[in-house]
Design a protein around this motif. Sequence first.
Motif, PDB file in Angstrom:
ATOM      1  N   ARG A  31       0.837  -1.203   0.000  1.00 24.01           N
ATOM      2  CA  ARG A  31       0.000   0.000   0.000  1.00 24.01           C
ATOM      3  C   ARG A  31       0.877   1.261   0.000  1.00 24.01           C
ATOM      4  O   ARG A  31       0.625   2.195  -0.769  1.00 24.01           O
ATOM      5  CB  ARG A  31      -0.910  -0.039   1.231  1.00 24.01           C
ATOM      6  N   ALA A  32       1.892   1.247   0.828  1.00 25.72           N
ATOM      7  CA  ALA A  32       2.777   2.421   0.906  1.00 25.72           C
ATOM      8  C   ALA A  32       3.540   2.614  -0.398  1.00 25.72           C
ATOM      9  O   ALA A  32       3.704   3.749  -0.881  1.00 25.72           O
ATOM     10  CB  ALA A  32       3.740   2.258   2.087  1.00 25.72           C
ATOM     11  N   GLN A  33       4.040   1.517  -0.981  1.00 24.89           N
ATOM     12  CA  GLN A  33       4.783   1.615  -2.249  1.00 24.89           C
ATOM     13  C   GLN A  33       3.884   2.101  -3.374  1.00 24.89           C
ATOM     14  O   GLN A  33       4.308   2.880  -4.228  1.00 24.89           O
ATOM     15  CB  GLN A  33       5.390   0.256  -2.597  1.00 24.89           C
ATOM     16  N   LYS A  67       1.204   4.053  -3.091  1.00 28.91           N
ATOM     17  CA  LYS A  67       0.948   5.485  -2.934  1.00 28.91           C
ATOM     18  C   LYS A  67       2.165   6.307  -3.345  1.00 28.91           C
ATOM     19  O   LYS A  67       2.036   7.356  -3.990  1.00 28.91           O
ATOM     20  CB  LYS A  67       0.580   5.809  -1.489  1.00 28.91           C
ATOM     21  N   GLN A  68       3.341   5.824  -3.009  1.00 27.25           N
ATOM     22  CA  GLN A  68       4.571   6.530  -3.390  1.00 27.25           C
ATOM     23  C   GLN A  68       4.716   6.588  -4.911  1.00 27.25           C
ATOM     24  O   GLN A  68       5.066   7.623  -5.478  1.00 27.25           O
ATOM     25  CB  GLN A  68       5.771   5.817  -2.763  1.00 27.25           C
ATOM     26  N   ALA A  69       4.434   5.463  -5.587  1.00 28.96           N
ATOM     27  CA  ALA A  69       4.551   5.421  -7.050  1.00 28.96           C
ATOM     28  C   ALA A  69       3.536   6.349  -7.707  1.00 28.96           C
ATOM     29  O   ALA A  69       3.855   7.075  -8.660  1.00 28.96           O
ATOM     30  CB  ALA A  69       4.350   3.992  -7.548  1.00 28.96           C
ATOM     31  N   ALA A  70       2.300   6.359  -7.210  1.00 26.78           N
ATOM     32  CA  ALA A  70       1.270   7.223  -7.781  1.00 26.78           C
ATOM     33  C   ALA A  70       1.610   8.699  -7.560  1.00 26.78           C
ATOM     34  O   ALA A  70       1.437   9.529  -8.463  1.00 26.78           O
ATOM     35  CB  ALA A  70      -0.086   6.885  -7.166  1.00 26.78           C
ATOM     36  N   SER A  71       2.080   9.046  -6.360  1.00 26.42           N
ATOM     37  CA  SER A  71       2.443  10.441  -6.075  1.00 26.42           C
ATOM     38  C   SER A  71       3.594  10.891  -6.973  1.00 26.42           C
ATOM     39  O   SER A  71       3.617  12.040  -7.441  1.00 26.42           O
ATOM     40  CB  SER A  71       2.844  10.587  -4.599  1.00 26.42           C
ATOM     41  N   ARG A  72       4.509   9.975  -7.230  1.00 27.30           N
ATOM     42  CA  ARG A  72       5.635  10.307  -8.110  1.00 27.30           C
ATOM     43  C   ARG A  72       5.144  10.608  -9.525  1.00 27.30           C
ATOM     44  O   ARG A  72       5.612  11.553 -10.179  1.00 27.30           O
ATOM     45  CB  ARG A  72       6.625   9.148  -8.124  1.00 27.30           C
ATOM     46  N   LEU A  73       4.180   9.820 -10.024  1.00 28.94           N
ATOM     47  CA  LEU A  73       3.624  10.073 -11.352  1.00 28.94           C
ATOM     48  C   LEU A  73       2.941  11.445 -11.405  1.00 28.94           C
ATOM     49  O   LEU A  73       3.074  12.183 -12.393  1.00 28.94           O
ATOM     50  CB  LEU A  73       2.628   8.977 -11.728  1.00 28.94           C
ATOM     51  N   CYS A  74       2.221  11.790 -10.368  1.00 28.57           N
ATOM     52  CA  CYS A  74       1.570  13.113 -10.325  1.00 28.57           C
ATOM     53  C   CYS A  74       2.606  14.224 -10.441  1.00 28.57           C
ATOM     54  O   CYS A  74       2.426  15.196 -11.189  1.00 28.57           O
ATOM     55  CB  CYS A  74       0.778  13.270  -9.023  1.00 28.57           C
TER      56      CYS A  74
END
Length: 463
Positions: A383-385, A387-394
């Motif tokens: 879950r944490a990974q 969210k981190q990947a999605a935030s990075r794409l944003c």
Amino acid sequence: MSGKILIVDELATNRIVLKVKLSAAFYDVFQARSGAEALKMAARHKPDLILASTDLSDFDSNAFVRAVRACDVDDSVPVILILPRDTPEARIGALKAGASEVIPKPIDETLLLARLRSLLRQRHMNHDLKMHTGTANALGFAEAPQGFARPGRITVVARQISDATRLRASLSANSRHEFVAVSSEHTGDTLNGHDHPDLFVLQIDPEASDESLRLMAELRAAPPARNCPIIAVLPDQIRRMAATVLDLGASDVICGTVDPGELTLRIAAQLESKQNMDQLRAQLHVGLQAAVIDPLTGLYNRRYALPFVENLIRKQRTDEHSFAVMVADLDHFKQVNDKHGHAAGDAVLTRVADILRNNALDDDLVARLGGEEFLIVIPETSRAQAKQAASRLCRIIQRTPIKVPGVSEPIQVTVSIGVAMCQKPANGARMTVDSLLDQADRALYGSKAGGRNTVTLSARTAA
């Protein structure tokens, strides 16, 4: 029935004898007394193969084969010509006329039936490929390819390299194709690298026929040679093996003393057939790709993405690792189209697709669901990974101004992402693709409501 065969012969006794033999082999047989009648029957019954005498009073061999190709039948229908006299000149003349095969009299019933099985097998393969790739006209195959587009690569194989070398020399003397001679034990070496043979000419050694047959079976099984024609050359003393060789997968067989002119014609016919089949396979591959690839962005589409997620869900029943499903949606995309036009909007979608693709790992899936909505699937992640990947794409998309032809200033876009997690189900619970995407969509709505350009995780983990 094994297939429909049209017999063409002016002598009723010849037709009757052939019909009895072919009917016993479970073929559906039609008879014609002349070339003219045969053309009418071919147009009406659409035979799978035509077996015709060369002694027709109303057509010579050349004219009859041309007329068959011109009438309303599939251009891949094999035409076998029956020769009253077995001479090299007669065989070469029939092959030059366009015959798929020649059968001399007296007819060897066992070899004839093997020839029929071989030719019909090739025809059915061709027909199946056309059925999957669309009609011949739609694919541009309304006319048969005119010769092999490039020089063919022919590998001549014999037990002894000296025998292969002699045959290679006789074939290459007046040919534009490239011939290589190898011994049986080194045939596998020709399959290494990128320049694989287009065709094999395999000399069957009377003293080691089992070894030759085993080699042919190995070539048929090897991926680089699986679709390569094999022409088997049999000495007179093992002529009886011709039917067996054809049934084991040889594309053609020539018995007795090899006439270089006849073998060259047979090689040309097999290369042309291979070229046609390769083109159909390539078209099928393109069609399959087009069915699952979004034409604008080059990403996978829903047709591919949803079964991909379904497979991950199925694996999840025994896998301890969770995976993430993200639905990403461009913010205020309608304003891009309204202000700059749909061409600019397409350019933005293409560039965002490139960003998503370039920042995905090898095992990740990036797809376009439709419009300005994308799907990102990350296997084996927490879950944490996720969210981190999605935030990075944003952040990457926000920081990447998109240059669009015809627009003076780069266009700035952002993306909102909803994330749903799927883990091994408990208590027999079952997750579906629809319910998983619904959770990701609900999370996406949360990102939109929260001000956009942000990431929201589903409140619960799917299981």
